[in-house]
Design a protein around this motif. Structure first.
Motif: not given
Lengths: 497, 217
Positions: A19-20, A23-24, A26-27, A450
């Protein structure tokens, strides 16, 4: 609270990590464009700043090169002027010397020609011809004897008289011819003298011709320098470098001589000014010895200036001849006095050294060796002490060459250093530029899932709409300049300034 | 312009003054104590070679004094020979010759004393060298370092040895030292401590081949 607990979103560690990461990614994906722009700007700042600085340095280098060239040309012009001036002086001396003697030679030649003329005239005088006695004698001899003794006697007498007169005439003729030959013989050395005088004139004229050719050559060089041609610049630069190294070598040799000179007088100076006093960290006797050597060098310098051999002090060279002659005599006298002092000091040094050696032997308790009876070392030291000051006075010549050539050499070195600095600056600028690109590419590499996902979702259409990183860099128009040459840099950057 | 000349002249004056005052601070002052007590008087021949070395090494302007250690050494009378060498090397050489003769005469005629007053000798050396104003001060003690004071002599005065180098030379081992080396160690340590407490620098040179270490520092 430990960090591990904070990061644990779920009880499953692997899931939490996943998950991290998502998220990373995505950021990072959302921050991608601003990051690209920021990095592109940063690398452009480094690149442009470095290139601007390099351009400025290159501009300074260009000015320095120009200045060096001017200095070189000025020095070359001065040198060429000196050479031409010297040749003119020589021609002047030759003309004065030869023309001074020319009326004399002309008079000699005139006298010799007159003498030759007279001699020739004298030798041309034809001796009187022999009287035509022979037919008379023959006719008398052919007279038939009548038996008269008186006639016979008379005829005999006539015959004898005629024969004697004939002999005398022949003698006279011969002596006259001998006199003519003698006159002709005397003409031979006169001819030789005439020939010698003419040869001398020929030599003088030949010498003048040679000097005139030299002047022509120097004038050509002078013209080349005046026109500031590249050929002249190369020639002068090479000559300057050669001068620099040769003068440096000679100065080093002179330094060795000065060192020996110093050692000759340092010890005896302690006898004069004391061996226990100091000026700063140096012994007064050493300083005094050094000062004497420096004064000698200065006197030598002034002597060379006064003789117009060197031109380090224009004020001395421009003095009127009377004053200059006075200066020559004063400096020479001072130099001679100092040389005498040094010679005496060298003698004293030898005596002190002998005394010290004797004391050492006494203290060591060894039997004292007999003092060397030879005077050669003492005399040798004295001669060295006398000669070295005069020898050192000639240092002025290489010193002048060294000083004048060092301007050029230092200029070349400084220009080289500036060029190197410009290269390093450009290198740093380019490294900064490519480092920016590398960081952007690395960034994209890290978030490739991504980007891949974006490609899958949006398809090939959206690809063309987004500014890729090459576009970011091309905006500044610096991609191609990274490999351009140095000479274009100034032209390229100057409008920006 | 005048200001520049004034500054230049002042600088020259300062250099000249400092140069003159510098000569004393650079000179060496050596005070050598010779132990003449008991059997150690026999060692004095070695002291002559040390002295010859010193005469060879010392320069014009340096000071050298030789004093004996006897029953009461804190006295000018115990100074056998003293000299400050002339600034001219040739004069200094003649002075060295005369000094050597003087010390040789003393060594050949010396009589051994009953007691050994090393402390008194050191005190006298300090006083003498301070008076001379030498830049570098050396007190050389040629002795076995065994002090024996006569009755009534007081030597419990602390030494003022700032700027002094105290060097013990040829510290021989006594018979008792051979039996108990601690005695030798104690003796040396005691002197070392006394010199250190006085602010001086202590060293020992027993091998006379290493005399160059005297002025090594």
């Amino acid at each position: 609270m430990p960090l591990a607990n904070m990061l644990s979103i779920t009880s499953n560690t692997f899931l939490s990590m996943l998950i991290w990461i998502v998220l990373l990614l995505a950021a990072l994906y959302f921050a991608r464009k601003p990051f690209h722009r920021a990095m592109g700007s940063f690398s452009r700042i480094i690149h442009n700043a470095m290139r601007l600085t390099a351009a400025s340095v290159l501009s300074a280098e260009k000015k320095l090169v120009q200045r060096n060239r001017e200095v070189l040309m000025a020095a070359g012009l001065e040198s060429a002027e000196r050479l031409v001036e010297r040749e003119f002086d020589r021609i002047n001396a030759a003309v004065v010397r030869d023309l001074e003697g020319y009326p004399n030679i002309q008079r000699q030649l005139s006298e010799l020609t007159t003498r030759l003329d007279e001699d020739y005239s004298q030798s041309a005088d034809v001796p009187s011809e022999l009287p035509n006695w022979i037919p008379i004698i023959e006719s008398i001899a052919n007279i038939k004897q009548s038996g008269d003794s008186m006639v016979a006697n008379m005829l005999g007498e006539i015959n004898r008289t005629l024969t004697e007169q004939h002999k005398a005439s022949i003698e006279n003729y011969r002596s006259s011819n001998a006199a003519r030959h003698s006159i002709l013989n005397k003409m031979l050395p006169v001819w030789r003298r005439v020939q010698k005088a003419l040869n001398d004139i020929g030599k003088s004229i030949g010498n003048l011709n040679q000097r005139a050719k030299s002047i022509d050559r120097y004038m050509d060089e002078y013209e080349q320098i005046r026109m500031q041609s590249d050929k002249a610049a190369r020639m002068l630069s090479s000559s300057s470098l050669t001068q620099f190294f040769i003068a440096g070598l000679v100065l080093m040799i002179a330094f060795g001589g000065a060192l020996i000179n110093f050692n000759l007088i340092a010890l005896p100076m302690s006898e004069m000014v004391g061996g226990a006093s100091y000026i700063g960290p140096y012994k007064t006797s050493d300083v005094a010895g050094l000062v004497i050597i420096l004064i000698e060098l200065t006197m030598g310098l002034f002597l060379m200036e006064s003789l117009r051999i060197t031109r380090l002090f224009p004020i001395i060279g421009s003095m009127d001849d009377k004053m200059r002659m006075r200066m020559i005599w004063i400096t020479f006298t001072l130099l001679a006095v100092l040389a005498g002092v040094e010679s005496a000091l060298a003698f004293m040094r030898d005596r002190i050294a002998q005394d010290m050696e004797a004391l050492r032997q006494t203290l060591a308790g060894v039997e004292q060796a007999k003092a060397a009876t030879s005077l050669i070392p003492t005399v040798g030291q004295m001669i060295m002490g006398f000669i070295l000051p005069f020898a050192l006075s000639f240092v002025a010549i290489p010193l002048e060459s060294f000083v004048s050539s060092s301007r050029t050499v230092l200029g070349i070195v400084a220009a080289g250093a500036l060029r190197l600095l410009a290269f390093i600056l450009r290198l740093i600028g380019n490294l900064g530029y490519y480092a920016g690109r590398l960081v952007i590419n690395m960034y994209d590499l890290i978030i490739f899932p991504s980007i891949w996902l974006e490609g899958v979702i949006t398809g090939s259409k959206s690809k063309t709409k987004e500014p890729v990183e090459e576009q970011l860099f091309e905006d500044g128009g610096i991609t191609e300049e990274a490999v351009d040459n140095f000479n274009d840099t100034i032209e390229y950057k100057e409008p920006q300034e | 312009m005048k200001k520049t000349i004034a500054i230049a002249l002042s600088l020259i004056l300062i250099i000249a003054i400092t140069g003159c005052s510098d000569s004393k601070s650079r000179s060496k002052g050596v005070y050598m104590l010779l132990d003449t007590s008991g059997t150690y008087a026999l060692e004095l021949k070695k002291a002559q070679s040390i002295l010859n070395y010193l005469l060879g090494v010392l320069q014009p302007g340096d000071t050298l004094a030789v004093a004996r250690i006897d029953t009461g050494s804190f006295s000018e009378k115990d100074i056998v020979a003293k000299i400050t060498f002339d600034e001219r090397p040739s004069y200094a050489n003649n002075q060295k010759r005369a000094f050597q003769q003087e010390v040789n005469s003393f060594v050949s005629a010396v009589k051994s004393s009953k007691y050994t007053d090393i402390s008194g000798g050191i005190l006298q050396g300090i006083e003498y060298l301070n008076e001379q104003g030498s830049g570098q001060k050396f007190i050389l003690i040629f002795s076995d370092l065994k002090q024996e004071l006569a009755k009534g002599y007081k030597r419990d005065i602390p030494f003022q040895l700032q700027g002094f180098n105290v060097i013990a030379l040829n510290v021989t081992k006594l018979r008792a030292d051979n039996i108990d080396p601690n005695q030798y160690q104690d003796r040396v340590t005691k002197w070392h401590a006394e010199v250190d407490s006085g602010g001086g620098t202590w060293s020992i040179i027993n091998d006379l081949e290493n005399l160059d270490q005297i002025f090594a520092n």
